[in-house]
Design a protein around this motif. Sequence first.
Motif, short mmCIF file in Angstrom:
data_model
loop_
_atom_site.label_atom_id
_atom_site.label_comp_id
_atom_site.label_asym_id
_atom_site.label_seq_id
_atom_site.Cartn_x
_atom_site.Cartn_y
_atom_site.Cartn_z
N UNK A 1 4.88 16.10 2.35
CA UNK A 1 3.49 15.96 2.74
C UNK A 1 2.57 16.68 1.76
N UNK B 1 2.25 14.67 -1.40
CA UNK B 1 1.35 13.52 -1.29
C UNK B 1 -0.11 13.96 -1.37
N UNK C 1 -1.14 15.36 -4.81
CA UNK C 1 -1.29 14.31 -5.81
C UNK C 1 -2.56 13.50 -5.56
N UNK D 1 -8.47 -2.69 -7.66
CA UNK D 1 -9.57 -1.76 -7.92
C UNK D 1 -9.76 -0.89 -6.69
N UNK D 2 -8.94 0.16 -6.59
CA UNK D 2 -8.91 0.92 -5.34
C UNK D 2 -10.19 1.67 -5.06
N UNK D 3 -10.54 1.70 -3.78
CA UNK D 3 -11.66 2.53 -3.31
C UNK D 3 -11.26 4.00 -3.46
N UNK E 1 -9.70 7.09 1.45
CA UNK E 1 -8.49 7.85 1.15
C UNK E 1 -7.85 8.38 2.43
N UNK F 1 -8.05 7.13 5.42
CA UNK F 1 -7.45 6.03 6.18
C UNK F 1 -6.15 5.53 5.55
N UNK F 2 -6.01 5.75 4.25
CA UNK F 2 -4.74 5.41 3.61
C UNK F 2 -3.70 6.50 3.86
N UNK F 3 -4.18 7.74 3.84
CA UNK F 3 -3.25 8.87 3.92
C UNK F 3 -2.64 9.03 5.31
N UNK G 1 -1.86 7.12 8.04
CA UNK G 1 -0.68 6.37 8.47
C UNK G 1 0.55 6.61 7.60
N UNK G 2 0.30 6.80 6.31
CA UNK G 2 1.45 7.05 5.41
C UNK G 2 2.14 8.35 5.79
N UNK G 3 1.37 9.43 5.92
CA UNK G 3 1.96 10.73 6.22
C UNK G 3 2.59 10.76 7.60
N UNK H 1 3.87 8.20 9.27
CA UNK H 1 5.12 7.44 9.24
C UNK H 1 6.23 8.26 8.59
N UNK H 2 5.89 8.97 7.53
CA UNK H 2 6.91 9.77 6.86
C UNK H 2 7.43 10.89 7.73
#
Lengths: 205, 205
Positions: free
Chosen positions: B160, B163, B166, B182-184, B190, B192-194, B196-198, B200-201
């Motif tokens: 975590x 992630x 970085x 072309x990422x926001x 950021x 909202x991306x982070x 769910x990823x974290x 789930x991990x």
Amino acid sequence: MAEKNTKQCILDAAERLFALHGYHHTSLRKITGEANVNLAAVNYHFGSKEALLKAIFEYHLTPLNQTRQENLKAVREQALQQGKIPQVADIIRAFIEPTLRYRDSKSGSNYFIALVGRAMAETDDTVRNLFLHQVKPLGMQLFEIPDLQPERLYWRLQFTVGVISHAMRINGKFQMVPENVHPEQDADSLIEQLVPYLTAGLEAP
Amino acid sequence: MAEKNTKQCILDAAERLFALHGYHHTSLRKITGEANVNLAAVNYHFGSKEALLKAIFEYHLTPLNQTRQENLKAVREQALQQGKIPQVADIIRAFIEPTLRYRDSKSGSNYFIALVGRAMAETDDTVRNLFLHQVKPLGMQLFEIPDLQPERLYWRLQFTVGVISHAMRINGKFQMVPENVHPEQDADSLIEQLVPYLTAGLEAP
DNA sequence: GTCTATAGATTGATAGAC
DNA sequence: GTCTATCAATCTATAGAC
């Protein structure tokens, strides 16, 4: 150290010190001191400090990238034979296993992993560009992976890089460990921790 | 820059340059040059380069850590009222939102986030110890989180950190982006991306 | 508080003897 | 190929005039 090949002694010492303290924090004097070699030998054999770093990357990454590419091909072909698409966990494994196991392999290096971890996280141009040039062709293949919006996939791959890079760098140097925890640090344990974590993150809803 | 408070000008310039190029790559001359301030002013106002870094951390982290602690408390109390244990996603959010939103807040800084990202990844003792001293009490509370073997939890928290660190560091400086992406890069995207990823991990099977 | 000047240490690179 | 000696640049930190 210095009783054998001077050039190899420099490579070994530099790799160790770059991995432990970073490229910019390691002076040529420390390298030649540890290698028991004259200061001027670095410029004689490699031309410059930057060229020395490049030589280290090439020495290890050429065979490593080839192994990774073969593993990736095998995963694809096996999935194709079964009429499926490759599993994310298998692709992850194909990428990280060669590098992480490299520490224990006979021709491998104890320190190169940490150096790669540093390079992946590097924001300085000297180190990052040298490294990216070596791994970009392979790394771009990760974008073929799953069924995701491109932007979401992009972010998740960035996060993946962050995880792997951090895991490679801490290599025994831990921060914030509770007293009752004594984590295993061998390559296999790390891989078994990494694969489910990264897979879950990439496949998150 | 220098027409107002000299001390604040130094803080601002140092924060920006430390974030962009790292602590060790930033000389006092570059800082005082950007701040339009005399070289000796740094040692007059702060005592040393290291004390300057410490002042930057304290300036931003004191209010940030307080916000984080309050958010965490709110998450706990809300779960308690509902007779549940706190959701991992909520805890993650309580930790990362204050820092990531800090970039856009009125009193915030455009560059401090990248500096924190660097500090989290730092293997050098000077920077890491200064930073760890500030965040360790809060960070250790993460170990209260879920139903996992301590070692597995330990590793997943390490991942975590990797992630988040970085994500904070790349802040607009991307590597390996496919041409059609072309990422926001704003804080909300950021986060909202982070999350769910974290989540789930951390909750992976 | 701000400035100049400089001390004292370290760096990457190189010239030239052997 | 290896060595000594050294250059030129850079760094943090400080002493002392104003």
